[in-house]
Structure formats: structure tokens, C-alpha cells
Design an enzyme around this catalytic site. Structure first.
Site, PDB file in Angstrom:
ATOM      1  N   GLY A 203       0.827  -1.198   0.000  1.00  0.00           N
ATOM      2  CA  GLY A 203       0.000   0.000   0.000  1.00  0.00           C
ATOM      3  C   GLY A 203       0.861   1.247   0.000  1.00  0.00           C
ATOM      4  O   GLY A 203       2.008   1.242  -0.434  1.00  0.00           O
ATOM      5  N   GLY A 204       0.297   2.302   0.559  1.00  0.00           N
ATOM      6  CA  GLY A 204       1.010   3.582   0.597  1.00  0.00           C
ATOM      7  C   GLY A 204       2.321   3.494   1.357  1.00  0.00           C
ATOM      8  O   GLY A 204       3.187   4.367   1.212  1.00  0.00           O
TER       9      GLY A 204
ATOM     10  N   GLY B 117      21.951  13.299 -29.881  1.00  0.00           N
ATOM     11  CA  GLY B 117      21.507  13.830 -28.591  1.00  0.00           C
ATOM     12  C   GLY B 117      22.118  13.056 -27.440  1.00  0.00           C
ATOM     13  O   GLY B 117      22.374  13.602 -26.361  1.00  0.00           O
ATOM     14  N   ALA B 118      22.357  11.763 -27.674  1.00  0.00           N
ATOM     15  CA  ALA B 118      22.927  10.928 -26.610  1.00  0.00           C
ATOM     16  C   ALA B 118      24.353  11.386 -26.288  1.00  0.00           C
ATOM     17  O   ALA B 118      24.793  11.328 -25.142  1.00  0.00           O
ATOM     18  CB  ALA B 118      22.906   9.467 -27.023  1.00  0.00           C
TER      19      ALA B 118
HETATM   20  C1  HXC Z   1      -3.256  -4.072  11.814  1.00  0.00           C
HETATM   21  C2  HXC Z   1      -2.117  -5.918  11.121  1.00  0.00           C
HETATM   22  C3  HXC Z   1      -1.883  -5.326   9.859  1.00  0.00           C
HETATM   23  C4  HXC Z   1      -2.407  -4.027   9.637  1.00  0.00           C
HETATM   24  C5  HXC Z   1      -0.974  -7.259   9.876  1.00  0.00           C
HETATM   25  N1  HXC Z   1      -1.529  -7.108  11.065  1.00  0.00           N
HETATM   26  N2  HXC Z   1      -1.171  -6.190   9.105  1.00  0.00           N
HETATM   27  N3  HXC Z   1      -2.792  -5.283  12.089  1.00  0.00           N
HETATM   28  N4  HXC Z   1      -3.074  -3.440  10.633  1.00  0.00           N
HETATM   29  N5  HXC Z   1      -2.223  -3.392   8.481  1.00  0.00           N
HETATM   30  C6  HXC Z   1      -1.520  -8.031  12.175  1.00  0.00           C
HETATM   31  C7  HXC Z   1      -2.348  -9.261  11.908  1.00  0.00           C
HETATM   32  O1  HXC Z   1      -3.684  -9.001  12.217  1.00  0.00           O
HETATM   33  C8  HXC Z   1      -1.722 -10.263  12.852  1.00  0.00           C
HETATM   34  O2  HXC Z   1      -2.178  -9.980  14.125  1.00  0.00           O
HETATM   35  C9  HXC Z   1      -0.259  -9.880  12.814  1.00  0.00           C
HETATM   36  O3  HXC Z   1      -0.205  -8.543  12.343  1.00  0.00           O
HETATM   37  C10 HXC Z   1       0.547 -10.739  11.875  1.00  0.00           C
HETATM   38  O4  HXC Z   1      -0.105 -10.772  10.637  1.00  0.00           O
HETATM   39  P1  HXC Z   1      -0.402 -12.126   9.854  1.00  0.00           P
HETATM   40  O5  HXC Z   1      -1.439 -11.832   8.856  1.00  0.00           O
HETATM   41  O6  HXC Z   1      -0.658 -13.225  10.821  1.00  0.00           O
HETATM   42  O7  HXC Z   1       1.008 -12.387   9.184  1.00  0.00           O
HETATM   43  P2  HXC Z   1       1.350 -13.004   7.767  1.00  0.00           P
HETATM   44  O8  HXC Z   1       0.538 -14.249   7.560  1.00  0.00           O
HETATM   45  O9  HXC Z   1       2.812 -13.098   7.733  1.00  0.00           O
HETATM   46  O10 HXC Z   1       0.835 -11.946   6.712  1.00  0.00           O
HETATM   47  C11 HXC Z   1       1.423 -10.679   6.659  1.00  0.00           C
HETATM   48  C12 HXC Z   1       0.603  -9.751   5.740  1.00  0.00           C
HETATM   49  C13 HXC Z   1      -0.863  -9.743   6.216  1.00  0.00           C
HETATM   50  C14 HXC Z   1       0.692 -10.260   4.308  1.00  0.00           C
HETATM   51  C15 HXC Z   1       1.243  -8.391   5.823  1.00  0.00           C
HETATM   52  O11 HXC Z   1      -0.891  -9.509   7.610  1.00  0.00           O
HETATM   53  C16 HXC Z   1      -1.672  -8.705   5.549  1.00  0.00           C
HETATM   54  O12 HXC Z   1      -2.106  -8.876   4.391  1.00  0.00           O
HETATM   55  N6  HXC Z   1      -1.899  -7.612   6.262  1.00  0.00           N
HETATM   56  C17 HXC Z   1      -2.695  -6.521   5.785  1.00  0.00           C
HETATM   57  C18 HXC Z   1      -1.904  -5.747   4.822  1.00  0.00           C
HETATM   58  C19 HXC Z   1      -2.662  -4.572   4.342  1.00  0.00           C
HETATM   59  O13 HXC Z   1      -3.625  -4.673   3.569  1.00  0.00           O
HETATM   60  N7  HXC Z   1      -2.279  -3.377   4.860  1.00  0.00           N
HETATM   61  C20 HXC Z   1      -2.897  -2.177   4.556  1.00  0.00           C
HETATM   62  C21 HXC Z   1      -2.240  -1.760   3.250  1.00  0.00           C
HETATM   63  S1  HXC Z   1      -2.820  -0.239   2.751  1.00  0.00           S
HETATM   64  P3  HXC Z   1      -2.332 -11.094  15.250  1.00  0.00           P
HETATM   65  O14 HXC Z   1      -3.168 -10.453  16.285  1.00  0.00           O
HETATM   66  O15 HXC Z   1      -2.976 -12.261  14.610  1.00  0.00           O
HETATM   67  O16 HXC Z   1      -0.935 -11.363  15.699  1.00  0.00           O
HETATM   68  C22 HXC Z   1      -1.821   0.757   3.508  1.00  0.00           C
HETATM   69  C23 HXC Z   1      -2.177   2.140   3.252  1.00  0.00           C
HETATM   70  C24 HXC Z   1      -1.043   2.995   3.640  1.00  0.00           C
HETATM   71  O17 HXC Z   1      -0.910   0.459   4.154  1.00  0.00           O
HETATM   72  C25 HXC Z   1      -1.346   4.333   3.140  1.00  0.00           C
HETATM   73  C26 HXC Z   1      -0.254   5.235   3.489  1.00  0.00           C
HETATM   74  C27 HXC Z   1      -0.359   6.479   2.705  1.00  0.00           C
END
Ligand code: HXC
Length: 517
Positions: free
Chosen positions: A171-172, A405-406
Site C-alpha cells: 500500500g502507501g 543527442g545521446a
Molecule cells: C493491523 C495488522 C496489519 C495491519 C498485519 N496485522 N497487518 N494489524 N493493521 N495493516 C496483524 C495481523 O492481524 C496479525 O495480528 C499480525 O499482524 C501478523 O499478521 P499475519 O497476517 O498473521 O502475518 P502473515 O501471515 O505473515 O501476513 C502478513 C501480511 C498480512 C501479508 C502483511 O498480515 C496482511 O495482508 N496484512 C494486511 C496488509 C494490508 O492490507 N495493509 C494495509 C495496506 S494499505 P495477530 O493479532 O494475529 O498477531 C496501507 C495504506 C497505507 O498500508 C497508506 C499510506 C499512505
């Protein structure tokens, strides 16, 4: 209340708690082929050099049961320390707490660290391993990211920023690394704006994590990653190596190291290096490796846009940035990706007082609809912009072709190179001999019984009369034509003079220029 002993005991207990991770969490991290933040910290920093900042920071979220899920540090370790004696600011995201997700306070720790590093004039090293924006914290998390990005930008060109991706980065979240100067990715990491599931839902495309945003893809295709690290240990080795070429900030010089290599070393092998056939390729790294101090060349972006080579090296112990066309790929022509690669590198060197040495062997910009429609005009202009605005010492050596140009773009005298040399094998002209002959002798060729023979003889004439480096040298566009074996000696002597260069041209006042980004 309580006695001082009790207070110290309480502090010690709290410190222990801040370092405590459940066996399960540690095991999960190890199982994923990753080290914990503390293990990483130990490998990254000199022993006992870490000053932790924000040790007791906690989030203040309450939604979704967050008031019960707290940990000192809020999932990121931040602080100051030394890497081989050099002062640095470091942050390491801790995947064992809520997946290293970035909430308001987690973000605020990183943002203030970058702000502090900018004031102190020390590099920022970030170890990313995070599930992205902490979903439970909603817009506070996004605000936090905004703060990080803003501070990344304020630090840009002031202190070097190196980011290692050692887990998810989605994501971001990708934009903080993208705003840094160098990205190192481990084979276990990935970076993308939207993951495979969203891609499938949005456009029906099926793609794996690796194919979408693994290290290989970003190092070869997208150019997002500058380095691939085979394992975690390699990341720390690479960070140390990279730092050894970089100054701590834009007001310092890069570190000098006495390499012991002879500045008066002539390289006889270079006299027979260039193939007689002007279209025969060679590996320009064979020139770079012998000319610069032995074993000092660190190639950057080595898997991306292979038709150009960029990297750091030492010449007589001084750090230089090396830019070269690579005849092994696409005949060394410039295209969209190599333009991005070169211009970015030139701008980095200029920001951090690193002299630039350019080796030219370029037949031109790559033709075709792919390039034109992709905006090769806009991208190619970035190289011209980067060289023209740079004020660091610049030496260019034309090895063979320098067309059109290069030729101008690749660090020519016209864009501000201080000294330009050419090998006697150089060919400098508006375009390659054959194309030129077919245009200027179009009518004669149409009437000829043997046009191909005619082209051949005109090409020879063109090479010796028009494309000859002596013509450019007669105009002063080339300062001297050198024997290839002299290259190292001449470059060392020239660089020693250019080190005192001060270029503060009276440019018209402006807020900033508008590079064709
Ligand atoms: C809160 C999160 C989290 C998140 C993971 N966790 N990502 N908690 N916010 N974004 C937590 C899980 O709930 C879990 O908690 C622990 O971290 C470990 O994650 P798992 O899923 O068990 O680990 P894994 O199987 O290794 O998978 C990792 C992962 C997956 C692929 C990163 O967790 C995932 O898809 N997370 C969401 C990613 C996502 O969509 N993020 C938002 C992106 S958008 P527990 O309690 O079970 O230990 C974004 C916008 C940013 O970031 C914008 C900025 C401008």
C-alpha cells in the site's frame, strides 16, 4: 511514592518488558526466515552503540479493543548508533507486534527520527517489515504516514536515506522507501501498492506475491529496488559497504580511504581492449574494474536497465560516481529506463559531493514506438537536466561512439563537464555513419549500380573526416585524446585538480527548477 531503589527497579522491569517478545512471536518470525528487531539491530550496529529513543512510546487508540493491545515502543525500534564508527539514525519495524503495522505513534517515532537525523546531519537507515497502515487506527495511521513522507522529503539531499525491505511493504507504505535514496530488498520481501487479491478483484489478473512485487521484479523490471540481498546478513553487509562511499550529509565529503592502489598504474591491456569492429560489443565493467582502485566498484541498480552502468568506486582513494553506457546490452543505447537510472544517480552524486566520471559509448536513443509512446523524450531529458544542473567535478571519457543527442546527454562539455577526454577510437557525430551516408548521399545512392559498396566507402570517409575525435578536439569540445593505457593515470591527475572545484554559477534566482519528472 517509593524509594529511589524501587523507582530504579520499576524502570529496569519496564525496560525488560519493552524487550520482551513471546516465544511464539519470535518463532513465527524465525519460521518466516526473518530475524527479530533485536537480532537485526545487533548485526547492523557497532556493539553497545545504540541509544534508543521512544522506548516507552505507546499508541493511544481505543477502537477494536486496542486499549488492551499495547506494547512499549509501539512496534518500531528507533534510535541513534554507529555503523563502523559512523553515526547513523536507525529505525526497525517490529513485525512481532501487530505485524509491524504503522499507527499514529509508531509513525511519529519514525518521523521524528528522520527530523532529528536531518538536524544532526547523519544518514537514516530504515529496516521495513510491516503490514502497512494499522487498520484499527484509521485516519490517524494515514496522518502518521504523511508525517513520515514529509520528513523523508525534507531530508532528501541533506542526509543519505537507505531503506531495507525485509518483509511485507504494501500500500502507501511503499512511498517512504520510494522517497529514500536506496532500496535493498531481501528475497523474502515484497513491495506493491495493491496486493494479489485486490489485483484479482479489480482487473481479474492472477499473480503471485513474488511476481507482483518480489525482489527480483523490483530489481530487474520496475527499478524500484537498487539491490537484492540473498539473505538478511547480506543486507547488513551491503548497508555498511554502501555507507563507506557516502558522506554523512550534503555539507561533508565522502570518506577517503587509502586503497594502496598505484595512481601511476598504466593499464597496457586497454590498448588492445577496443574491438576493431565498431559494432562488436564489450563489457564496459572490464574498463571500470581496471581503471578504478582495485575491487572498489560497487554497482548500483545492476540488474535494471543493463544498457547503462552506474555505481560508486574509488580513484586514488577518493569516492567517485561512475556512469557508463554498456555496449553489451541494446548496443549501449539510451532508453527510458536507463535515462531514469542515470539521471537519478547523477543527481544523487551531485547532492552529496561525489565527483562524476562518465564513460561514453552510445549509438543514440533507442528507436521504436515502445520508447516513443513510453515517453523517451521526457525521460531522456532527465539525463540532460541532471548533468546540466550538477556542479560537482565531472570528467567524461568518450571510449567509442558518441552520437547525436545521446552524445550531448552523456556528460558532454556542453552540459558542464569540466574535462572531457576521448580514446582515439572515439566516433563523435550527429548520427551513426551508415544512417548519415544514406541521408546525405540519397540521390547518388539511388543512381549507383552498387549502392552498398558506395555506402561502405563513404562510411569509411565519414568515420575519418567527420566522426573523428580530432575534429571535436579542434573545437575544444574534447580537452585531449588519450592513449587507453593512460586512462587511470590521467583520471587520477585530473580528479586531484578538480577536487578543489567551486562552482557557484550566478544562476537566475528561482524557487526550484522543473526537471522533466
Ligand atoms: C493491523 C495488522 C496489519 C495491519 C498485519 N496485522 N497487518 N494489524 N493493521 N495493516 C496483524 C495481523 O492481524 C496479525 O495480528 C499480525 O499482524 C501478523 O499478521 P499475519 O497476517 O498473521 O502475518 P502473515 O501471515 O505473515 O501476513 C502478513 C501480511 C498480512 C501479508 C502483511 O498480515 C496482511 O495482508 N496484512 C494486511 C496488509 C494490508 O492490507 N495493509 C494495509 C495496506 S494499505 P495477530 O493479532 O494475529 O498477531 C496501507 C495504506 C497505507 O498500508 C497508506 C499510506 C499512505
Amino acid at each position: 511514592m517509593g524509594t529511589i531503589d524501587e523507582k530504579i527497579h520499576e524502570l529496569v522491569e519496564k525496560r525488560k518488558k519493552a524487550r520482551l517478545r513471546s516465544d511464539e512471536a519470535v518463532e513465527k518470525q524465525h519460521k518466516a526466515g526473518k530475524l527479530t528487531v533485536f537480532e537485526r539491530l545487533e548485526k547492523l550496529l557497532d556493539e553497545n552503540s545504540f541509544i534508543e529513543l521512544g522506548r516507552f512510546v505507546q499508541h493511544r487508540a481505543t477502537e477494536f479493543g486496542m486499549e488492551k493491545r499495547k506494547m512499549y515502543g509501539d512496534g518500531v525500534l528507533t534510535g541513534l548508533g554507529n555503523i563502523e564508527g559512523r553515526k547513523v539514525a536507525v529505525y526497525l519495524q517490529d513485525f512481532t507486534f501487530m505485524g509491524g503495522s504503522v499507527g499514529e505513534m509508531h509513525a511519529s517515532k519514525i518521523a521524528s527520527l528522520i527530523r532529528l537525523a536531518t538536524k544532526l546531519g547523519i544518514p537514516v537507515i530504515g529496516i521495513n517489515d510491516s503490514g502497512g497502515a494499522r487498520i484499527q487506527e484509521g485516519v490517524d495511521s494515514l496522518k502518521g504516514y504523511g508525517d513520515i513522507f514529509y520528513n523523508n522529503v525534507q531530508a532528501s539531499g541533506v542526509v543519505p536515506q537507505i531503506t531495507a525491505i525485509m518483509g511485507p511493504c504494501a500500500g502507501g507504505a511503499v512511498y517512504s522507501p520510494a522517497l529514500a535514496d536506496f532500496i535493498i530488498m531481501t528475497r523474502k520481501s515484497f513491495m506493491f501498492i495493491t496486493g494479489p487479491r485486490v489485483v484479482k478483484a479489480a482487473i481479474g489478473e492472477e499473480v503471485s506475491f513474488e511476481e507482483l512485487g518480489g525482489a527480483e521484479i523490483h530489481a530487474t523490471k520496475s527499478g524500484v529496488a537498487h539491490f537484492i540481498a540473498e539473505d538478511e546478513d547480506s543486507v547488513f553487509i551491503l548497508i555498511k559497504k554502501l555507507l563507506s562511499y557516502l558522506p554523512s550529509n550534503n555539507l561533508s565529503d565522502p570518506p577517503f580511504i587509502d586503497t594502496g592502489d598505484d595512481p601511476n598504474r598504466y593499464i597496457e591491456s586497454l590498448n588492445s581492449f577496443m574491438p576493431d569492429d565498431p559494432i562488436k560489443p564489450y563489457d564496459v565493467r572490464d574498463v571500470i574494474n581496471v581503471v578504478f582502485d582495485t575491487d572498489t566498484f560497487l554497482e548500483v541498480h545492476s540488474h535494471y536497465a543493463k544498457n547503462a552502468v552506474v555505481g560508486f568506486a574509488r580513484l586514488n582513494g577518493y569516492v567517485v560516481g561512475v556512469v557508463a553506457n554498456q555496449p553489451l546490452h541494446l548496443a549501449g543505447s539510451l532508453d527510458i529506463d536507463s535515462s531514469d537510472k542515470i539521471s537519478r544517480f547523477v543527481r544523487f552524486c551531485d547532492a552529496f559531493n561525489i565527483p562524476i566520471i562518465t564513460f561514453v559509448d552510445v549509438p543514440g536513443f533507442l528507436p521504436g514506438t515502445m520508447q516513443e509512446h513510453g515517453g523517451v523524450i521526457r525521460h531522456g531529458a532527465k539525463i540532460i537536466y541532471a548533468y546540466s544542473e550538477s556542479t560537482v567535478p565531472k570528467i567524461t571519457v568518450i571510449l567509442r561512439k558518441a552520437y547525436g543527442g545521446a552524445y550531448i546527454a552523456m556528460g558532454s562539455k556542453h552540459l558542464g563537464a569540466d574535462i572531457v577526454y576521448a580514446w582515439p577510437t572515439a566516433e563523435i557525430a550527429v548520427m551513426g555513419p551508415e544512417g548519415a551516408i544514406r541521408i546525405i548521399y540519397k540521390r547518388e545512392l539511388a543512381k549507383s549500380d552498387n549502392p552498398e559498396e558506395m555506402v561502405k566507402s563513404f562510411v569509411e570517409e565519414y568515420r575519418s573526416r567527420v566522426a573523428t575525435p580530432y575534429l571535436s578536439a579542434s573545437r575544444g569540445y574534447i580537452d585531449d585524446i588519450i592513449i587507453p593505457s593512460e586512462t587511470r593515470v590521467v583520471l587520477v591527475r585530473t580528479l586531484m585538480f578538480l577536487m578543489s572545484k567551486r562552482e557557484r554559477p550566478p544562476r537566475p534566482p528561482r524557487k526550484h527548477g522543473l526537471p522533466p519528472v
